[in-house]
Design a protein around this motif. Structure first.
Motif, PDB file in Angstrom:
ATOM      1  N   LYS A 201      -8.541 -22.053  32.975  1.00  0.00           N
ATOM      2  CA  LYS A 201      -8.794 -22.950  31.840  1.00  0.00           C
ATOM      3  C   LYS A 201     -10.288 -23.143  31.631  1.00  0.00           C
ATOM      4  O   LYS A 201     -10.776 -23.156  30.487  1.00  0.00           O
ATOM      5  N   VAL A 202     -11.031 -23.291  32.730  1.00  0.00           N
ATOM      6  CA  VAL A 202     -12.496 -23.390  32.635  1.00  0.00           C
ATOM      7  C   VAL A 202     -13.056 -22.128  31.987  1.00  0.00           C
ATOM      8  O   VAL A 202     -13.906 -22.196  31.086  1.00  0.00           O
ATOM      9  N   ALA A 203     -12.568 -20.971  32.407  1.00  0.00           N
ATOM     10  CA  ALA A 203     -13.053 -19.699  31.867  1.00  0.00           C
ATOM     11  C   ALA A 203     -12.777 -19.595  30.367  1.00  0.00           C
ATOM     12  O   ALA A 203     -13.630 -19.136  29.588  1.00  0.00           O
ATOM     13  N   ARG A 204     -11.595 -20.039  29.941  1.00  0.00           N
ATOM     14  CA  ARG A 204     -11.261 -19.995  28.518  1.00  0.00           C
ATOM     15  C   ARG A 204     -12.169 -20.917  27.711  1.00  0.00           C
ATOM     16  O   ARG A 204     -12.592 -20.588  26.596  1.00  0.00           O
ATOM     17  N   ALA A 205     -12.466 -22.081  28.283  1.00  0.00           N
ATOM     18  CA  ALA A 205     -13.352 -23.011  27.598  1.00  0.00           C
ATOM     19  C   ALA A 205     -14.756 -22.424  27.443  1.00  0.00           C
ATOM     20  O   ALA A 205     -15.321 -22.428  26.333  1.00  0.00           O
ATOM     21  N   ILE A 206     -15.307 -21.915  28.523  1.00  0.00           N
ATOM     22  CA  ILE A 206     -16.665 -21.380  28.483  1.00  0.00           C
ATOM     23  C   ILE A 206     -16.763 -20.159  27.574  1.00  0.00           C
ATOM     24  O   ILE A 206     -17.771 -19.953  26.876  1.00  0.00           O
ATOM     25  N   GLU A 207     -15.715 -19.373  27.510  1.00  0.00           N
ATOM     26  CA  GLU A 207     -15.713 -18.186  26.657  1.00  0.00           C
ATOM     27  C   GLU A 207     -15.888 -18.543  25.190  1.00  0.00           C
ATOM     28  O   GLU A 207     -16.471 -17.779  24.426  1.00  0.00           O
ATOM     29  N   THR A 208     -15.408 -19.733  24.804  1.00  0.00           N
ATOM     30  CA  THR A 208     -15.482 -20.112  23.387  1.00  0.00           C
ATOM     31  C   THR A 208     -16.920 -20.276  22.900  1.00  0.00           C
ATOM     32  O   THR A 208     -17.164 -20.217  21.684  1.00  0.00           O
ATOM     33  N   ILE A 209     -17.858 -20.527  23.812  1.00  0.00           N
ATOM     34  CA  ILE A 209     -19.248 -20.732  23.384  1.00  0.00           C
ATOM     35  C   ILE A 209     -20.213 -19.701  23.980  1.00  0.00           C
ATOM     36  O   ILE A 209     -21.426 -19.829  23.855  1.00  0.00           O
ATOM     37  N   THR A 210     -19.672 -18.689  24.660  1.00  0.00           N
ATOM     38  CA  THR A 210     -20.525 -17.686  25.304  1.00  0.00           C
ATOM     39  C   THR A 210     -21.128 -16.734  24.276  1.00  0.00           C
ATOM     40  O   THR A 210     -20.414 -16.195  23.424  1.00  0.00           O
ATOM     41  N   LEU A 211     -22.439 -16.574  24.361  1.00  0.00           N
ATOM     42  CA  LEU A 211     -23.128 -15.597  23.513  1.00  0.00           C
ATOM     43  C   LEU A 211     -23.058 -14.231  24.200  1.00  0.00           C
ATOM     44  O   LEU A 211     -23.366 -14.114  25.380  1.00  0.00           O
TER      45      LEU A 211
END
Length: 212
Positions: A201-211
């Motif tokens: 879930k953390v990975a999915r969240a961070i992916e949403t704003i990863t450049l």
């Protein structure tokens, strides 16, 4: 001679009156920060219209930062606060003041749409400071913090560092351990109790704003 002295007194009075106005105007036009990263579609919306965001584009108080499909936008404020937006996101810089000479700082953002990541800069070191982010479901009070917010399974807030208070009319929770998150189904539902988000879930969240 008297006429000249009277004129000089009038001019002196006008200069006293206009100096604060000039200072206020300068403060209003001073940029809050600069775009330092951008991917795909992103715009800065101001009172004068929309500008395509590019590296180096200045942003000001009351500007709306907006991204489109697959868009990413990162802004670094004058105090080194960093705000990153994911796709289809909108954040308004409602209030920004950074005055280290007088120990005053304020960052107030309205994150009305999409996902974002917020990392506090030097404002947190000032004696008199306020940092707050409002979202569609809750308000977030920030203390020297880095966190993520946005829609996932539900709207959520994930603490990455520091501490935040997440609150709405139904209740509030404090996130104080990195990796803790809360889910908020709606503005009428209290934020869920703090819990450690699983790695996926953390990975999915961070992916949403990863450049990329």
């Amino acid at each position: 001679m008297r006429a000249l002295q009277s004129l000089l007194r009038v001019l002196a009075g006008l200069s006293v009156l206009t100096t604060p106005l000039v200072a206020a105007a300068a403060e209003d036009t001073e940029h809050a920060g600069l775009v330092n990263k951008v991917e795909n579609e992103a715009q800065i919306i101001s009172a004068s219209g929309a500008t395509t965001a590019t590296v180096g584009t200045p942003v000001h108080m009351k500007d709306e930062l907006r991204t489109g499909a697959n868009g990413r936008l990162q802004v670094t404020f004058r105090d080194n606060t960093v705000l990153t937006l994911g796709e289809h996101a909108s954040v308004v810089i409602d209030r920004y003041v950074y005055d280290p000479d007088h120990g005053i700082g304020e960052t107030v953002l309205q994150a009305t749409k999409g996902a974002f990541r917020f990392a506090t800069g030097r404002i947190k070191e000032l004696k008199d400071h306020k940092i707050a982010v409002s979202t569609p479901v809750a308000d977030i009070g920030v203390r020297g913090t880095e966190f993520w917010g946005g829609p996932l399974d539900k709207y959520g807030v994930l603490l990455l560092q520091g501490e935040v208070t997440v609150s709405n009319q139904a209740g509030s929770v404090v996130l104080s351990n990195p990796g803790q998150g809360t889910d908020i189904p709606s503005p009428l539902d209290a934020p869920g109790g703090p819990s450690a988000w699983p790695a996926d879930k953390v990975a999915r969240a961070i992916e949403t704003i990863t450049l990329h």
